[in-house]
Design a protein around this motif. Structure first.
Motif, PDB file in Angstrom:
ATOM      1  N   THR A  60     -49.956  64.387  54.406  1.00  0.00           N
ATOM      2  CA  THR A  60     -50.463  63.211  53.667  1.00  0.00           C
ATOM      3  C   THR A  60     -51.869  62.677  54.099  1.00  0.00           C
ATOM      4  O   THR A  60     -52.359  61.811  53.876  1.00  0.00           O
ATOM      5  CB  THR A  60     -49.529  62.146  53.325  1.00  0.00           C
ATOM      6  OG1 THR A  60     -49.168  61.642  55.006  1.00  0.00           O
ATOM      7  CG2 THR A  60     -48.056  62.553  52.672  1.00  0.00           C
ATOM      8  N   ILE A 107     -54.092  59.338  53.601  1.00  0.00           N
ATOM      9  CA  ILE A 107     -54.472  58.293  54.622  1.00  0.00           C
ATOM     10  C   ILE A 107     -55.703  58.161  54.901  1.00  0.00           C
ATOM     11  O   ILE A 107     -56.246  56.966  55.035  1.00  0.00           O
ATOM     12  CB  ILE A 107     -53.700  58.795  55.714  1.00  0.00           C
ATOM     13  CG1 ILE A 107     -52.248  58.910  55.374  1.00  0.00           C
ATOM     14  CG2 ILE A 107     -53.830  57.688  56.850  1.00  0.00           C
ATOM     15  CD1 ILE A 107     -51.158  59.401  56.587  1.00  0.00           C
ATOM     16  N   TRP A 166     -47.408  52.875  60.924  1.00  0.00           N
ATOM     17  CA  TRP A 166     -46.876  53.768  59.902  1.00  0.00           C
ATOM     18  C   TRP A 166     -46.757  54.993  60.058  1.00  0.00           C
ATOM     19  O   TRP A 166     -47.229  55.605  61.256  1.00  0.00           O
ATOM     20  CB  TRP A 166     -47.969  53.461  58.468  1.00  0.00           C
ATOM     21  CG  TRP A 166     -47.305  52.897  57.231  1.00  0.00           C
ATOM     22  CD1 TRP A 166     -46.951  53.667  56.386  1.00  0.00           C
ATOM     23  CD2 TRP A 166     -47.144  51.521  56.961  1.00  0.00           C
ATOM     24  NE1 TRP A 166     -46.401  52.641  55.311  1.00  0.00           N
ATOM     25  CE2 TRP A 166     -46.660  51.599  55.698  1.00  0.00           C
ATOM     26  CE3 TRP A 166     -47.198  50.407  57.775  1.00  0.00           C
ATOM     27  CZ2 TRP A 166     -46.169  50.289  55.365  1.00  0.00           C
ATOM     28  CZ3 TRP A 166     -46.906  49.055  57.181  1.00  0.00           C
ATOM     29  CH2 TRP A 166     -46.265  48.942  55.872  1.00  0.00           C
ATOM     30  N   ASN A 191     -46.756  59.113  58.797  1.00  0.00           N
ATOM     31  CA  ASN A 191     -47.493  59.970  57.558  1.00  0.00           C
ATOM     32  C   ASN A 191     -46.450  60.594  56.702  1.00  0.00           C
ATOM     33  O   ASN A 191     -46.740  60.658  55.571  1.00  0.00           O
ATOM     34  CB  ASN A 191     -48.261  61.505  58.316  1.00  0.00           C
ATOM     35  CG  ASN A 191     -47.011  62.228  58.993  1.00  0.00           C
ATOM     36  OD1 ASN A 191     -46.644  61.799  60.069  1.00  0.00           O
ATOM     37  ND2 ASN A 191     -46.557  63.556  58.637  1.00  0.00           N
ATOM     38  N   PHE A 234     -45.859  58.355  53.407  1.00  0.00           N
ATOM     39  CA  PHE A 234     -46.926  58.442  52.289  1.00  0.00           C
ATOM     40  C   PHE A 234     -46.480  59.377  51.173  1.00  0.00           C
ATOM     41  O   PHE A 234     -47.410  59.808  50.359  1.00  0.00           O
ATOM     42  CB  PHE A 234     -48.324  58.654  52.849  1.00  0.00           C
ATOM     43  CG  PHE A 234     -48.976  57.343  53.751  1.00  0.00           C
ATOM     44  CD1 PHE A 234     -49.597  56.607  53.065  1.00  0.00           C
ATOM     45  CD2 PHE A 234     -48.719  57.290  55.034  1.00  0.00           C
ATOM     46  CE1 PHE A 234     -50.223  55.467  53.829  1.00  0.00           C
ATOM     47  CE2 PHE A 234     -49.098  56.443  55.816  1.00  0.00           C
ATOM     48  CZ  PHE A 234     -49.687  55.168  55.242  1.00  0.00           C
ATOM     49  N   GLN A 264     -43.809  55.434  47.075  1.00  0.00           N
ATOM     50  CA  GLN A 264     -44.864  54.604  46.503  1.00  0.00           C
ATOM     51  C   GLN A 264     -44.910  53.372  46.398  1.00  0.00           C
ATOM     52  O   GLN A 264     -45.978  52.763  46.787  1.00  0.00           O
ATOM     53  CB  GLN A 264     -44.730  55.159  44.730  1.00  0.00           C
ATOM     54  CG  GLN A 264     -46.351  54.698  44.223  1.00  0.00           C
ATOM     55  CD  GLN A 264     -47.398  55.131  44.597  1.00  0.00           C
ATOM     56  OE1 GLN A 264     -47.544  56.312  45.227  1.00  0.00           O
ATOM     57  NE2 GLN A 264     -48.602  54.119  45.059  1.00  0.00           N
ATOM     58  N   ILE A 270     -46.385  52.737  49.906  1.00  0.00           N
ATOM     59  CA  ILE A 270     -47.772  52.972  49.898  1.00  0.00           C
ATOM     60  C   ILE A 270     -48.447  51.771  49.374  1.00  0.00           C
ATOM     61  O   ILE A 270     -49.549  51.228  49.966  1.00  0.00           O
ATOM     62  CB  ILE A 270     -47.824  54.237  49.060  1.00  0.00           C
ATOM     63  CG1 ILE A 270     -47.443  55.469  49.594  1.00  0.00           C
ATOM     64  CG2 ILE A 270     -49.582  54.296  48.937  1.00  0.00           C
ATOM     65  CD1 ILE A 270     -47.514  56.554  48.609  1.00  0.00           C
ATOM     66  N   TYR A 283     -48.557  48.970  52.184  1.00  0.00           N
ATOM     67  CA  TYR A 283     -49.588  49.459  53.159  1.00  0.00           C
ATOM     68  C   TYR A 283     -51.094  49.215  52.682  1.00  0.00           C
ATOM     69  O   TYR A 283     -51.939  48.829  53.218  1.00  0.00           O
ATOM     70  CB  TYR A 283     -49.389  51.023  53.254  1.00  0.00           C
ATOM     71  CG  TYR A 283     -50.650  51.545  54.486  1.00  0.00           C
ATOM     72  CD1 TYR A 283     -50.458  51.419  55.706  1.00  0.00           C
ATOM     73  CD2 TYR A 283     -51.874  52.314  53.904  1.00  0.00           C
ATOM     74  CE1 TYR A 283     -51.318  52.144  56.573  1.00  0.00           C
ATOM     75  CE2 TYR A 283     -52.739  52.694  54.708  1.00  0.00           C
ATOM     76  CZ  TYR A 283     -52.401  52.659  56.263  1.00  0.00           C
ATOM     77  OH  TYR A 283     -53.372  52.954  57.208  1.00  0.00           O
TER      78      TYR A 283
END
Length: 430
Positions: free
Chosen positions: A223, A227, A408, A410, A413, A418, A421, A424
């Motif tokens: 991801t 990111i 966080w 990886n 994500f 979702q 995400i 975040y």
């Protein structure tokens, strides 16, 4: 400048006064144990000692900063001061009704973590055993609040004093515990995983495994481009921590010699800063920290000076001493796994004090404030509740000109996450 008198200048005195006046308040100071010199000085003056001999501003001292040993006793509080528990209570003749210096030293050094405690299954000091949790102040940068109250009172006595607040800083950190779900894991691990998927009829995993091994860009945990795009959009600094230890029950990244893994790390290091994520096994095998650090440096062809321990496993003072020996200058481990907030009571980078050696060091602690796994997995918060928690912590850090460090991973994500995400994204724009 403020002149501070104390009857004995000790390593703990030097450390605490520098932390308060230099690191937090940005106010120049001088320390003396010469009572005559102190009495004649025309500077703003503060006496930190055990007896008031007609000193103007007198802060009665506890014995803590004049000791060199570690006492096996937790401080208690039955009093409240400006809405916070009052530790190391003094008397009415003191500038403050408690010893601020002893309080700052005790919590900033993590004194209680040197004492006997019941560890969790990962051999960690548990948030729920800490004084901050017991007294319900873990969600507050309470040392900053106390120091700012102290500064306000000093300013009333000495209007010429100037205290400068740091500029708020936000740093998003990403731990790479598992760079790929399937790709670059080697034949043995993939065949074993495939057989397991077939046994349990996990056909979606079988499809993803095949697609990921054909092209690692299809791997669900890959991801990193996404990111990066979020970092670019929000103009947020990004810092990766890489797990690169040997395979174990809790260390699952690809082998450090894997070409795909090495290529990913090299690519990420060209865009963002990168630190070491010392393996789970390094907790009991400290020499592994130096070995893993060299592995990462050889891959990214850059010096690695920062670290955060995998599973947040840290043992005082051994882990930090191993960091220093390995050339690590900045640590980001200082956060609990099970609770968000201010493990040290501080939200600014500051130097670590080795209690056993009774000396200050050049290792800088960067307290981390919130981790998605803490909110989502340990505390079972909804995304809405998580947003509220993050906002409260963020505002507290902003109010004190601190450094907000988020954690966080990886693999958080992926499409299935979702809602998190969105948490975040919201955090990046608070």
């Amino acid at each position: 400048m403020i002149l501070i008198y104390t009857h004995s200048i000790t390593p703990r005195i030097n450390y605490t006064i520098d932390l308060i006046f230099n690191t937090v308040l940005h106010c120049p100071y001088s320390i003396t144990h010469d009572e005559l010199f102190f009495s004649k000085s025309i500077l703003p003056k503060l006496a930190y000692t055990n007896e008031n001999k007609g000193f103007g501003v007198f802060l009665k001292s506890d014995i803590l900063l004049f000791e060199s040993n570690i006492k096996y006793k937790l401080p208690t509080s039955n009093e409240v001061y400006i809405g916070l528990p009052q530790f190391f209570v003094t008397n009415n003749n003191s500038f403050l009704p408690y010893d601020l210096f002893a309080t700052v030293f005790y919590f900033a050094t993590r004194y209680e973590e040197y004492l006997p405690y019941e560890a969790d299954k990962h051999q960690r000091f548990q948030a729920e055993q800490g004084l901050s949790f017991k007294y319900k102040i873990l969600n507050k940068p309470f040392l900053h609040i106390l120091i700012q109250d102290f500064a306000t009172k000093l300013k009333q006595h000495f209007p010429q004093l100037e205290f400068k607040q740091r500029t708020f800083n936000f740093l998003s950190t990403i731990d790479i515990d598992n760079a790929f779900a399937y790709a670059n894991k080697g034949l043995k691990r993939n065949v074993g995983g495939l057989l397991k998927d077939i046994t349990y009829f996990k056909f979606d995993r079988i499809t993803n495994r095949i697609k990921s091994n054909i092209n690692s860009n299809n791997d669900p945990y890959n991801t990193f481009d996404f990111i990066h795009s979020l970092s670019e959009e929000s103009k947020t600094a990004l810092h990766y921590f890489v797990l690169i230890g040997d395979y174990s029950d809790y260390d699952k990244n690809p082998h450090y010699q894997n070409k795909g893994f090495r290529s990913l790390l090299k690519s990420l290091s060209l865009k963002h800063s990168m630190g070491l994520h010392p393996s789970y096994e390094s907790f009991n095998n400290l020499e592994n920290i130096g070995i893993e650090k060299k592995r990462l440096e050889n891959i990214i062809e850059k010096k690695v000076t920062s670290a955060r321990c995998h599973f947040l496993r840290i043992n005082f003072p051994e882990t930090y001493r191993a960091f220093i020996n390995a050339g690590i200058t900045d640590d980001y481990t200082m956060i609990y796994a099970s609770q968000p907030g201010f493990r040290t009571g501080l939200c600014v980078p500051y130097k670590w004090f080795d209690l056993q050696k009774n000396e200050s060091t050049n290792l800088t602690i960067h307290p981390s404030i919130v981790m998605e796994g803490t909110l989502r997995d340990y505390n079972k918060l909804s995304p809405t509740q998580a947003n509220e928690c993050i906002n409260e912590l963020m505002q507290a850090v902003k109010n004190n000109g601190g450094e907000f460090v988020s954690i966080w991973h990886n693999d958080s994500f992926v499409t299935e996450q979702q809602k998190w995400i969105e948490v975040y994204k919201t955090m990046l724009n608070v």
